[in-house]
Design an enzyme around this catalytic site. Structure first.
Site, PDB file in Angstrom:
ATOM      1  N   ASP A  96      -9.974   3.492  -3.459  1.00 56.82           N
ATOM      2  CA  ASP A  96     -10.590   2.695  -3.024  1.00 56.82           C
ATOM      3  C   ASP A  96     -12.012   2.402  -3.787  1.00 56.82           C
ATOM      4  OD1 ASP A  96      -8.128   2.422  -1.520  1.00 56.82           O
ATOM      5  OD2 ASP A  96      -9.104   2.217   0.265  1.00 56.82           O
ATOM      6  N   ASP A 123       0.689  -1.323   0.042  1.00 59.36           N
ATOM      7  CA  ASP A 123       0.156  -0.019  -0.106  1.00 59.36           C
ATOM      8  C   ASP A 123       0.993   1.376   0.016  1.00 59.36           C
ATOM      9  OD1 ASP A 123      -2.210   1.425   0.129  1.00 59.36           O
ATOM     10  OD2 ASP A 123      -3.141   0.260   1.570  1.00 59.36           O
TER      11      ASP A 123
HETATM   12  C1  GLA Z   1      -5.929   1.280   1.539  1.00 60.04           C
HETATM   13  C2  GLA Z   1      -5.901   0.403   0.404  1.00 60.04           C
HETATM   14  C3  GLA Z   1      -7.323  -0.372   0.632  1.00 60.04           C
HETATM   15  C4  GLA Z   1      -6.972  -1.304   2.174  1.00 60.04           C
HETATM   16  C5  GLA Z   1      -6.535  -0.185   3.198  1.00 60.04           C
HETATM   17  C6  GLA Z   1      -6.137  -0.941   4.524  1.00 60.04           C
HETATM   18  O1  GLA Z   1      -7.004   2.284   1.545  1.00 60.04           O
HETATM   19  O2  GLA Z   1      -6.271   0.962  -0.564  1.00 60.04           O
HETATM   20  O3  GLA Z   1      -7.232  -1.356  -0.470  1.00 60.04           O
HETATM   21  O4  GLA Z   1      -5.742  -1.976   1.825  1.00 60.04           O
HETATM   22  O5  GLA Z   1      -5.681   0.748   2.658  1.00 60.04           O
HETATM   23  O6  GLA Z   1      -5.955  -0.021   5.453  1.00 60.04           O
END
Ligand code: GLA
Length: 663
Positions: free
Chosen positions: A218, A163
């Site tokens: 996301d 990430d």
């Molecule tokens: C980010 C990523 C998500 C998830 C969250 C976890 O937002 O893009 O897919 O992994 O972190 O905290």
């Protein structure tokens, strides 16, 4: 929506990069390592659990069990992956990440071993930053790349999602290359999933860094989110290929925020885009419908086709899209997708999708699982938010399949995009059409219209025809009547066509029996027909707080508080069925103080297809404005909070003290 991510200034980041000694360049490890030659498939807990307590050893083992017992492993789902929140907030005395002992009392290796014992692979998560994304502050891998990669390898990890949070402004390429090289040094083959949300255009530089890269922020479990992400991802088709996939984020299928039609479109879109298929729902609670979608082997085969081409729209107009994905054996996968609110016919042809000229082609419907032949036309009426997926082949035996006969049902709507309404006790005119797209004639064609029990259906014109030649249609008018006692709700009117040789075709139109019209009073005291909302659900007599229903605050505009109204989020629509019985709507409108000083919207009131009044763009620094709309004679009224020009952020749009006058 409120954006949450913050990264520190680049200067600080560079300083940190120097301290932790991030490498500048090194050998490529992908795609020549043979991993992800087709888009990765598996599971990740995030979309269903986020950081909640049900993310634990029992869940992960349960998913592995279900992969086997429900045939998902056989369908190609392979990776069982942990997301954020698996570790403790502090590293151990040796500097290693420490598994959360409540969630994973037997450690991570134990879970990995269990997953491996089922013939599956195991994945884990961390961030290319000092901490992961969750606000609890779990440690990230920036500066600990080799130590963490070694730990993951010792667990038996096969897949790493890496990430981007808390990245301290360090250059993304450096951060992602550092982990790529650390993973390579472990000697273990680990699929490397880059999750920097498309911020640094990884499709331009990451083909030899990772096996896949997120292209967007996301996803969330709503049609709007899914659609927006699909659009961003489909523009990047040229960058994908074996070992280097665009990742539009994990699946939401089964999480409850979309309809079955929308989840099918989500799955079809991901498959035609050759996207990684990471199931994001808790399969221990999944419905048969969820399994039916996730386990559609023929759609999966489109996603997994070894040619590895990402499909893309060959034409798009007015939210109607024709996608094509060339397949290894010369077939074309075709997706007809209707992103809009109104059912629409979408059509293409064998020539348009790139097949050579022939007298006939085989068309397989990947959801109906029927084989038909077409003279060239490939088309369907597609419901709102719906999609139809075909596999079209050159096949010298095309004449052995029944003609590709297309069926549709239509009825007049109050304005284009309005719901098709059936008023109980009144006649509704419905038209069906049955069209032969085959090369061979369809004979003894017979159409019938199925309505819910207790409804009457009468044909007003012939419903059968002896012969339909190529391109000919049988159109039938029907009078449909729902009993006066029909309950408000959604019902299906389905045309069923039979023809020789050997075929059937059907299509269902969803019609709505509306709630009775409101009476004079506060509009929020009566049930609406439907809503759409930029973020979270529309709130009744409260402001919009973006998440679950009922989470809003008192409606407040520039300090003025209102007991009644709606808390919307632009762009959003609140629609009422008023049945020609009401004459006016009066309301105050403005941006709620809870997002002060951000947010803007233009408030509009529509009567049927006509805009009656609008506020102009209001911002959070402006007082409430009063609107009054003459809606005399209207069947439908819409309160629209349109975008104020700054996108879908912080737009808590209040309809305050909203009253309706009816006879
Ligand atoms: C980010 C990523 C998500 C998830 C969250 C976890 O937002 O893009 O897919 O992994 O972190 O905290």
């Amino acid at each position: 929506m409120t954006l949450k991510r913050v990264t520190v200034a680049a200067g600080v980041g560079l300083l940190l990069a120097a301290c932790v000694g991030i490498p500048q360049a090194s050998a490529a490890v992908t795609p020549g390592d043979g991993l992800a030659l087709t888009p990765p498939m598996g599971f990740n807990n995030w979309n269903s659990t986020h950081c909640r307590a049900e993310f634990n050893e029992a869940m992960i083992k349960g998913i592995a069990d279900i992969f086997v017992s429900k045939g998902l492993k056989d369908a190609g789902y392979q990776y069982v992956n942990l997301d954020d929140c698996w570790a403790l907030p502090q590293r151990g005395p040796d500097g290693n990440l420490v598994p959360d002992p409540v969630r994973f009392p037997n450690g991570i290796k134990h879970v990995a071993d269990y997953v491996h014992s089922k013939g599956l692979k195991f994945g884990i998560y961390t961030s290319a930053g000092t901490m992961t994304c969750n606000e609890n502050g779990f440690p990230g891998s920036l500066g600990y790349e080799q130590q963490d990669a070694d730990l993951f390898a010792s667990y038996g990890v096969d897949y790493l999602k890496y990430d981007n949070c808390n990245n301290q402004g360090v250059d993304a390429k450096q951060r992602y290359i550092a982990m790529r090289d650390a993973l390579a040094k472990t000697g273990r083959k680990i699929l490397y999933s880059i999750c920097e949300w498309g911020e640094n255009k990884p499709w331009e530089w990451a083909a030899d860094v990772g096996h896949m890269w997120r292209t967007t922020y996301d996803i969330s479990d709503s049609y709007g989110s899914m659609l927006g992400i699909a659009k961003q991802n489909w523009a990047l088709a040229e960058h994908a290929g074996p070992g280097r996939w665009n990742d539009p984020d994990m699946l939401e299928v089964g999480n409850g925020g979309m309809s079955g039609i929308e989840y099918r479109s989500h799955f079809n879109l991901w498959a035609i885009m050759a996207a990684p298929l990471l199931i994001g729902s808790d399969l221990r609670k999944a419905t048969p419908e969820t399994f039916e979608i996730l386990n559609n082997r023929e759609v999966i085969a489109v996603d997994q086709d070894p040619l590895g081409v990402q499909g893309k729209p060959i034409k798009s107009a007015n939210g109607l899209h024709v996608f094509v994905k060339p397949l290894r054996n010369g077939d074309k996968a075709v997706l007809l997708f209707n992103e809009g609110e109104q059912q629409s016919r979408i059509s293409t042809s064998a020539a348009e999708i790139g097949l050579p000229r022939a007298a006939g082609y085989k068309v397989r419907d990947l959801w109906e699982r029927t084989d038909r032949h077409t003279a060239g036309e490939i088309s369907a009426t597609v419901p709102p938010h719906g999609s139809v997926m075909f596999r079209v082949s050159m096949d010298p035996r095309w004449a052995a399949y029944p003609s590709f006969v297309e069926a549709s049902v239509d009825t007049a709507t109050v304005y284009p995009g309005a719901l098709p309404l059936v008023r109980p006790g009144h006649d509704t005119t419905v038209t069906t059409a049955v069209t032969n797209n085959g090369r061979l004639p369809a004979v003894q064609v017979d159409a019938s219209l199925a309505a819910p029990a207790g409804w009457s259906v009468q044909a007003g014109s012939p419903s059968s025809r002896l012969v339909l030649r190529t391109g000919q249609s049988l159109s039938t008018k029907w009078t449909v009547k729902a009993p006066a006692s029909a309950k408000p709700g959604s019902y299906s009117l389905q045309v069923n066509a039979k023809y020789q040789p050997g075929g059937t075709a059907s299509y269902a139109l969803q019609v709505v029996v509306p709630q009775p019209a409101p009476r004079t009073g506060f509009l929020s005291d009566f049930p609406w027909l439907r809503t759409t909302n930029g973020w979270g659900p529309v709130e009744i007599d409260k402001s919009n707080h973006e998440a679950q229903g009922g989470d809003g605050n008192p409606i407040t505009i520039q300090g003025a508080r209102y007991e009644k109204g709606f808390g919307a989020h632009s762009p959003g629509v609140i629609e009422y069925y008023v049945d020609g019985k009401c004459t006016s709507v009066t309301t105050d409108v403005g941006m709620d103080d809870e997002q002060d000083p951000k947010g803007s919207a233009n408030f509009e009131i529509w009567a049927d297809g006509r805009k009656v009044t609008e506020s102009g763009v209001l911002t959070n620094l402006m007082p409430a404005k009063s609107l009054s709309a003459d809606i005399t004679g209207a069947i439908l009224v819409r309160l629209i909070a349109a975008d104020g020009g700054d996108g879908n952020s912080n737009d808590h749009a209040d309809w305050a003290d909203t009253r309706i006058t009816c006879s």
